[in-house]
Each structure stands twice: as structure tokens, then as C-alpha cells.
Design an enzyme around this catalytic site. Sequence first.
Site, PDB file in Angstrom:
ATOM      1  N   ASN A 117     -61.829 -51.323 -30.628  1.00 46.71           N
ATOM      2  CA  ASN A 117     -61.712 -51.949 -31.957  1.00 46.71           C
ATOM      3  C   ASN A 117     -60.437 -52.667 -32.001  1.00 46.71           C
ATOM      4  O   ASN A 117     -59.242 -51.981 -32.042  1.00 46.71           O
ATOM      5  CB  ASN A 117     -61.701 -50.388 -32.594  1.00 46.71           C
ATOM      6  CG  ASN A 117     -61.501 -50.741 -34.280  1.00 46.71           C
ATOM      7  OD1 ASN A 117     -61.591 -52.025 -34.740  1.00 46.71           O
ATOM      8  ND2 ASN A 117     -61.196 -49.700 -35.082  1.00 46.71           N
ATOM      9  N   TRP A 118     -60.681 -53.990 -32.153  1.00 43.70           N
ATOM     10  CA  TRP A 118     -59.354 -54.662 -32.118  1.00 43.70           C
ATOM     11  C   TRP A 118     -58.623 -54.609 -33.580  1.00 43.70           C
ATOM     12  O   TRP A 118     -57.565 -55.143 -33.793  1.00 43.70           O
ATOM     13  CB  TRP A 118     -59.497 -56.380 -32.036  1.00 43.70           C
ATOM     14  CG  TRP A 118     -60.229 -56.477 -30.495  1.00 43.70           C
ATOM     15  CD1 TRP A 118     -59.978 -55.377 -29.350  1.00 43.70           C
ATOM     16  CD2 TRP A 118     -60.159 -57.736 -29.886  1.00 43.70           C
ATOM     17  NE1 TRP A 118     -60.210 -56.165 -28.031  1.00 43.70           N
ATOM     18  CE2 TRP A 118     -60.281 -57.670 -28.361  1.00 43.70           C
ATOM     19  CE3 TRP A 118     -60.498 -58.854 -30.152  1.00 43.70           C
ATOM     20  CZ2 TRP A 118     -60.940 -58.518 -27.549  1.00 43.70           C
ATOM     21  CZ3 TRP A 118     -60.693 -59.910 -29.479  1.00 43.70           C
ATOM     22  CH2 TRP A 118     -60.801 -59.803 -27.848  1.00 43.70           C
ATOM     23  N   LYS A 119     -59.353 -54.177 -34.675  1.00 46.90           N
ATOM     24  CA  LYS A 119     -58.896 -54.102 -35.836  1.00 46.90           C
ATOM     25  C   LYS A 119     -58.449 -55.399 -36.351  1.00 46.90           C
ATOM     26  O   LYS A 119     -59.099 -56.521 -35.994  1.00 46.90           O
ATOM     27  CB  LYS A 119     -57.601 -53.108 -36.303  1.00 46.90           C
ATOM     28  CG  LYS A 119     -58.025 -51.912 -35.512  1.00 46.90           C
ATOM     29  CD  LYS A 119     -57.135 -50.689 -35.945  1.00 46.90           C
ATOM     30  CE  LYS A 119     -57.624 -49.368 -35.332  1.00 46.90           C
ATOM     31  NZ  LYS A 119     -56.837 -48.131 -35.546  1.00 46.90           N
ATOM     32  N   HIS A 174     -64.853 -46.579 -40.920  1.00 51.98           N
ATOM     33  CA  HIS A 174     -63.876 -46.195 -40.253  1.00 51.98           C
ATOM     34  C   HIS A 174     -62.573 -45.639 -41.236  1.00 51.98           C
ATOM     35  O   HIS A 174     -62.867 -45.913 -42.412  1.00 51.98           O
ATOM     36  CB  HIS A 174     -63.147 -47.301 -39.518  1.00 51.98           C
ATOM     37  CG  HIS A 174     -61.831 -47.270 -38.647  1.00 51.98           C
ATOM     38  ND1 HIS A 174     -60.563 -46.956 -39.071  1.00 51.98           N
ATOM     39  CD2 HIS A 174     -61.640 -46.995 -37.217  1.00 51.98           C
ATOM     40  CE1 HIS A 174     -60.016 -46.975 -38.117  1.00 51.98           C
ATOM     41  NE2 HIS A 174     -60.826 -46.718 -36.993  1.00 51.98           N
ATOM     42  N   GLU A 217     -59.709 -46.425 -41.797  1.00 54.67           N
ATOM     43  CA  GLU A 217     -58.938 -47.120 -42.400  1.00 54.67           C
ATOM     44  C   GLU A 217     -59.673 -47.779 -43.718  1.00 54.67           C
ATOM     45  O   GLU A 217     -59.261 -48.323 -44.416  1.00 54.67           O
ATOM     46  CB  GLU A 217     -58.511 -48.277 -41.272  1.00 54.67           C
ATOM     47  CG  GLU A 217     -57.231 -47.798 -40.538  1.00 54.67           C
ATOM     48  CD  GLU A 217     -57.236 -48.406 -39.090  1.00 54.67           C
ATOM     49  OE1 GLU A 217     -57.913 -49.399 -38.867  1.00 54.67           O
ATOM     50  OE2 GLU A 217     -56.545 -47.561 -38.308  1.00 54.67           O
ATOM     51  N   GLU A 252     -62.976 -39.457 -34.991  1.00 55.51           N
ATOM     52  CA  GLU A 252     -61.782 -39.752 -35.122  1.00 55.51           C
ATOM     53  C   GLU A 252     -60.501 -38.994 -35.960  1.00 55.51           C
ATOM     54  O   GLU A 252     -60.803 -39.296 -37.312  1.00 55.51           O
ATOM     55  CB  GLU A 252     -61.542 -41.318 -35.396  1.00 55.51           C
ATOM     56  CG  GLU A 252     -62.372 -41.969 -34.530  1.00 55.51           C
ATOM     57  CD  GLU A 252     -61.935 -43.524 -34.470  1.00 55.51           C
ATOM     58  OE1 GLU A 252     -61.414 -44.199 -33.496  1.00 55.51           O
ATOM     59  OE2 GLU A 252     -61.920 -44.316 -35.701  1.00 55.51           O
ATOM     60  N   GLY A 304     -53.470 -44.102 -33.963  1.00 52.39           N
ATOM     61  CA  GLY A 304     -52.137 -44.907 -33.758  1.00 52.39           C
ATOM     62  C   GLY A 304     -50.897 -43.926 -33.817  1.00 52.39           C
ATOM     63  O   GLY A 304     -49.899 -44.632 -34.030  1.00 52.39           O
ATOM     64  N   SER A 350     -55.836 -42.604 -30.460  1.00 51.48           N
ATOM     65  CA  SER A 350     -54.696 -42.433 -29.326  1.00 51.48           C
ATOM     66  C   SER A 350     -55.088 -42.246 -27.889  1.00 51.48           C
ATOM     67  O   SER A 350     -54.726 -41.648 -27.295  1.00 51.48           O
ATOM     68  CB  SER A 350     -53.570 -41.465 -29.741  1.00 51.48           C
ATOM     69  OG  SER A 350     -53.027 -41.854 -31.130  1.00 51.48           O
ATOM     70  N   GLY A 366     -58.620 -48.145 -30.005  1.00 52.15           N
ATOM     71  CA  GLY A 366     -57.739 -49.045 -31.044  1.00 52.15           C
ATOM     72  C   GLY A 366     -56.565 -49.831 -30.177  1.00 52.15           C
ATOM     73  O   GLY A 366     -57.058 -50.617 -29.296  1.00 52.15           O
ATOM     74  N   GLY A 367     -55.750 -49.303 -30.562  1.00 53.54           N
ATOM     75  CA  GLY A 367     -54.478 -50.154 -29.742  1.00 53.54           C
ATOM     76  C   GLY A 367     -54.578 -50.770 -28.355  1.00 53.54           C
ATOM     77  O   GLY A 367     -54.270 -51.528 -28.017  1.00 53.54           O
TER      78      GLY A 367
END
Length: 243
Positions: free
Chosen positions: A14-16, A97, A99, A167, A173, A207, A228-229
Site C-alpha cells: 500500500n503505497w498510500k 483503510h 486513514e 490493521e 506507521g 508496521s 505500508g511504509g
Amino acid sequence: MLDINKFDKIIVANWKLNGSKDFIDAFFNDLNPEVINSNSCGIICPPSIYLDKCFSKNKNFFLGAQNCSQFNSGAYTGEINAIMLRECNCNFCIVGHSERRMNFNDSNNDVKVKSENLIDNSINPIICIGETLEQKKNGITKEVIFEQISSSLPETGSANSVIIAYEPIWAIGSGLTPNLEEINSIHSFIKKEIPKSRNYKILYGGSVKSKNSKNIMDLENVDGLLVGGASLDPQEFIEILKV
Ligand code: PGA
């Protein structure tokens, strides 16, 4: 629509709101297609504007979007619908998600409607759920998850078509994760004790890094990872894909 039961493991990037055309060129140049075997499913979810660019560079990966509209057409400036995503070779789409739930007010019902639109267009939804730190501290994680699943899973979905991503919001994150026992027990609860999600594939997200991915993936009730990150670093992502 893909039958997700044929995959032994599902790893989602997930590159956001990250990436650029140059980033995509470099990312795919570094990826070795052999890290994906026929039983695994690797999914890249870039910002939707880059779906075509990723498709042109693609090596053995499926493409996913990070959201889709609950509307199918009309006066909804800025929206992208499931039909358009399908035209851009999307097989998957993340919905709900945290976010989006927090920053864009996506409700459980929005998640359900979006998922139904996706299924109608042969796209497999990846539905995200998870508790806040406060809810965890209050010991109500299972109640929160039960409610999210009951209200956001589409009636038209099944264990073959819909993926759930657990999640915990406090893990996203933050560098923090639940311990392995906690992850396995929540996944088991979702798979075995919530009738609506019985035997669904469940990904863990929050994470995930190369250093913890194998231990999480080895858990009995974990079918994959939502990253993600760490998915923005090709070397790190390759290590995660190898689990
Ligand atoms: P993270 O994000 O891996 O950076 O914690 C996961 C996600 O939000 O899907």
C-alpha cells in the site's frame, strides 16, 4: 474475478500518497519477478493515477487501488469508480483503510457499498478493520471488530472473493505491533467465531517490516500481509515477499 482461495499467501504493497513516475521505474527495475511463485499473490496498490504506468512495468504482480467511489457515475467531482479501476487492470482494491475512515469519514456502510460495486466489476475488495489504542486498552477489540465486520462486509461477497485486513490503528506507521499471540488470536476470532467472515483470508497490517514479517506470516491464522511504509523500499519489500 480471481478466486483468492487458490493463493497460499497474499502480500499487498500500500503505497498510500507516495510515488512518482521515476519512483515506479526504479521500483520495478529492482524487483525480481521470481520472488512471486504461482501460489503467491503479490499486489501493488499505487495512487490510482499511476495504475497504467505500473501495469506497463509489471512483473508478475497484480494491481490494486487504495479506494474507489461508492457512486457509479454522475456529478461527483474527483471520484474514481470501480468500472474505471477495472479498465485500468485492477484486480484488487483496498477499502475502509483506517486513514480513509478517519480522514475522509468512510463509514462501515460506505465500505459495504464500495465493496459491492467492486464485486459487481470483478474486483476483489480488501476490507480493512482494526481497533484504536483506546479501544484496545478498554478491552473491547473483539467487539469493535465484530461490529466492523458485521456492518462493512458486502452481502454479495464470499470467502472466495473478499479479503479482510486486520490493521490495529495504533500499529500503523508506529513501529509497534501486537505480539504474535495477539495477532493469531484476533485472526482466529475473525475466521472461526464471526459467522459473516468464517474461513475468510485474513491479512495482518501495521508496521510490517522484513524483520518481523516471517514470524507474523508463520502464524496459523495469517494468510498474508498488508505493508505500508516498508513497501516503498524495493529491497525491504523483496525480503517481505520471500516469507
Ligand atoms: P505501515 O502501514 O506498514 O506503514 O504501518 C500499513 C497500512 O497502513 O496499510
